[in-house]
Design a protein around this motif. Structure first.
Motif, short mmCIF file in Angstrom:
data_model
loop_
_atom_site.label_atom_id
_atom_site.label_comp_id
_atom_site.label_asym_id
_atom_site.label_seq_id
_atom_site.Cartn_x
_atom_site.Cartn_y
_atom_site.Cartn_z
N SER A 187 -50.59 -62.35 17.78
CA SER A 187 -51.97 -62.12 18.20
C SER A 187 -52.28 -62.89 19.47
CB SER A 187 -52.95 -62.55 17.10
OG SER A 187 -52.88 -61.69 15.98
N GLY A 188 -53.38 -62.52 20.08
CA GLY A 188 -53.87 -63.23 21.26
C GLY A 188 -55.30 -63.63 21.07
N ALA A 189 -55.76 -64.58 21.86
CA ALA A 189 -57.15 -65.03 21.79
C ALA A 189 -57.50 -65.67 23.13
CB ALA A 189 -57.34 -66.02 20.65
N THR A 190 -58.77 -66.08 23.25
CA THR A 190 -59.25 -66.71 24.47
C THR A 190 -60.12 -67.91 24.11
OG1 THR A 190 -59.28 -64.57 25.59
CG2 THR A 190 -60.50 -66.37 26.63
N LEU A 191 -59.84 -69.03 24.75
CA LEU A 191 -60.64 -70.23 24.54
C LEU A 191 -61.49 -70.52 25.77
CD1 LEU A 191 -58.01 -72.64 22.91
CD2 LEU A 191 -59.45 -70.91 21.81
N SER A 192 -62.67 -71.06 25.53
CA SER A 192 -63.57 -71.39 26.64
C SER A 192 -63.41 -72.83 27.12
CB SER A 192 -65.03 -71.17 26.20
OG SER A 192 -65.24 -69.84 25.82
N HIS A 193 -62.95 -73.70 26.20
CA HIS A 193 -62.86 -75.12 26.53
C HIS A 193 -61.55 -75.72 26.02
CE1 HIS A 193 -67.14 -74.81 27.43
NE2 HIS A 193 -67.32 -74.31 26.23
N ARG A 194 -61.07 -76.72 26.72
CA ARG A 194 -59.82 -77.38 26.32
C ARG A 194 -59.94 -78.03 24.95
NH1 ARG A 194 -56.87 -80.03 31.59
NH2 ARG A 194 -55.58 -80.84 29.91
N ARG A 195 -61.13 -78.47 24.59
CA ARG A 195 -61.29 -79.13 23.30
C ARG A 195 -61.02 -78.18 22.13
NH1 ARG A 195 -66.49 -78.92 25.44
NH2 ARG A 195 -67.94 -77.50 24.37
N GLN A 196 -61.10 -76.88 22.39
CA GLN A 196 -60.82 -75.91 21.33
C GLN A 196 -59.33 -75.83 20.99
OE1 GLN A 196 -63.02 -72.62 23.37
NE2 GLN A 196 -63.94 -72.29 21.36
N ILE A 197 -58.49 -76.31 21.89
CA ILE A 197 -57.05 -76.29 21.64
C ILE A 197 -56.73 -77.12 20.39
CG2 ILE A 197 -54.80 -77.05 22.52
CD1 ILE A 197 -55.79 -76.37 25.33
N LYS A 198 -57.24 -78.34 20.35
CA LYS A 198 -56.99 -79.22 19.21
C LYS A 198 -57.51 -78.60 17.92
CE LYS A 198 -57.72 -84.04 17.75
NZ LYS A 198 -58.34 -85.34 18.11
N GLU A 199 -58.67 -77.97 18.01
CA GLU A 199 -59.29 -77.33 16.85
C GLU A 199 -58.41 -76.19 16.32
OE1 GLU A 199 -63.66 -76.25 16.94
OE2 GLU A 199 -62.76 -74.26 17.03
N MET A 200 -57.92 -75.35 17.23
CA MET A 200 -57.08 -74.22 16.82
C MET A 200 -55.76 -74.69 16.22
SD MET A 200 -55.69 -70.94 19.00
CE MET A 200 -56.94 -69.73 18.60
N ILE A 201 -55.18 -75.71 16.81
CA ILE A 201 -53.91 -76.24 16.28
C ILE A 201 -54.12 -76.77 14.85
CG2 ILE A 201 -52.21 -78.09 16.53
CD1 ILE A 201 -52.70 -77.80 19.61
N ALA A 202 -55.23 -77.46 14.63
CA ALA A 202 -55.51 -78.00 13.29
C ALA A 202 -55.66 -76.88 12.27
CB ALA A 202 -56.78 -78.85 13.33
N LYS A 203 -56.32 -75.80 12.65
CA LYS A 203 -56.49 -74.66 11.74
C LYS A 203 -55.16 -73.98 11.47
CE LYS A 203 -61.31 -73.64 12.90
NZ LYS A 203 -62.26 -72.63 13.47
#
Length: 323
Positions: A291-307
């Motif tokens: 799948s693909g997705a789009t993030l608006s902010h770098r801080r969302q990277i950590k959040e997505m990795i945790a999920k």
């Protein structure tokens, strides 16, 4: 067969047909678009048939160009066919709704029926497979020019990971055989698809030395604009390296975060684990394991990795034999 017959009847009914697809086109997207267009052009030479889109992919240029044409005076009387696009917000043609009748042909998870007729085949691993099956169903009336066979073969190859992913079965392999029978040059096709620049290999080496991991089995890499500039690669070339991390024992999910001008592109891949819903939380989607997705902010990277890490943790708990 009922839906296929409806689509075929509509194609025969309309003199103007416009084929559109999704933004950021991949091999299946362009392959399906050009494949369907060239089948219909060869089979109905009296009709006006176009394939249009704004974004392009340079690595697929060998398949031929889409049409650059003003369809303002055509769209209202046209049949519009949208291929390989799960949701309407990803359609790369702003005026698609203005068509007299619309058809969706897709293989992704069914999340939005946006057309007048929605033909979705989740059982097939690529939209190119749906188009090939459609051609085969009406073989008595539809021609398969070599240009269409080449495009559809590219769609099959790229969306199945060279026939490695789930969904590949004897039917799909028979489809590939039918396309190869038109005497397409598969050596040339693979060369165009998989030969990489020296710069891409240098970045790949950097990734192998610098990727990071989560506690339970996510491997990931953030390709910043600085890295893209340093290694002289495009955002497309950087994104294409996601499967560099696909074979690490114990790491069932791997993610590439690629920084763009304003947003961060995400490429999510996995073995066994369903990542499509996670992608959907960030405005994306696709397949259960790609799948693909789009993030608006770098801080969302950590959040997505945790999920993603929690998904892997749960999967390993439920499937202790997995590797």
């Amino acid at each position: 067969m009922k839906e296929k017959q409806q689509i075929f009847d509509l194609i025969k009914q309309y003199d103007d047909i416009i084929i559109v697809r999704h933004i950021r086109p991949d091999g299946d997207c362009i392959g399906s678009t050009i494949g369907l267009r060239d089948i219909l052009r060869a089979s109905f030479p009296h009709k006006q048939i176009y394939s249009v889109g704004n974004d392009d992919s340079q690595y697929l240029a060998f398949l031929g160009a889409e049409d650059v044409v003003d369809l303002t005076n055509v769209i209202a009387q046209a049949l519009v066919i949208v291929v390989d696009t799960a949701t309407s917000d990803r359609i790369d043609y702003a005026f698609w709704k203005e068509g007299q009748y619309t058809i969706k042909i897709d293989h992704h998870l069914r999340v939005e029926d946006y057309a007048d007729l929605n033909y979705v085949r989740e059982d097939l691993p690529a939209t190119a497979a749906i188009i090939t099956d459609f051609w085969f169903s009406f073989k008595e009336e539809l021609l398969m020019p070599q240009s269409a066979a080449q495009a559809l073969f590219v769609g099959l190859v790229t969306d199945t990971g060279r026939f490695k992913y789930r969904g590949v079965n004897s039917l799909v392999m028979r489809m590939a055989a039918e396309l190869i029978a038109t005497d397409i040059d598969i050596v040339d096709i693979y060369a165009h698809l998989y030969i990489k620049s020296k710069e891409s290999f240098h970045l790949q080496g950097y990734v192998l030395n610098h990727y990071r991991t989560s506690p339970h089995g996510v491997a990931y890499m953030f390709i910043t604009k600085r890295l893209q500039k340093k290694f002289k690669v495009t955002i497309e070339e950087a994104s294409a390296l996601v499967n560099t991390l696909d074979s690490i024992k114990g790491y069932l999910v791997w993610i590439f975060f690629v920084q763009g001008k304003e947003k961060i592109r995400v490429r999510l891949r996995s073995r066994f684990v369903d990542v499509n819903e996670l992608a959907g939380e960030y405005g994306g989607g696709g397949h259960r394991q790609a799948s693909g997705a789009t993030l608006s902010h770098r801080r969302q990277i950590k959040e997505m990795i945790a999920k993603a890490d929690l998904l892997v943790k749960q999967y390993k708990k439920d499937h202790p034999e997995v590797f």
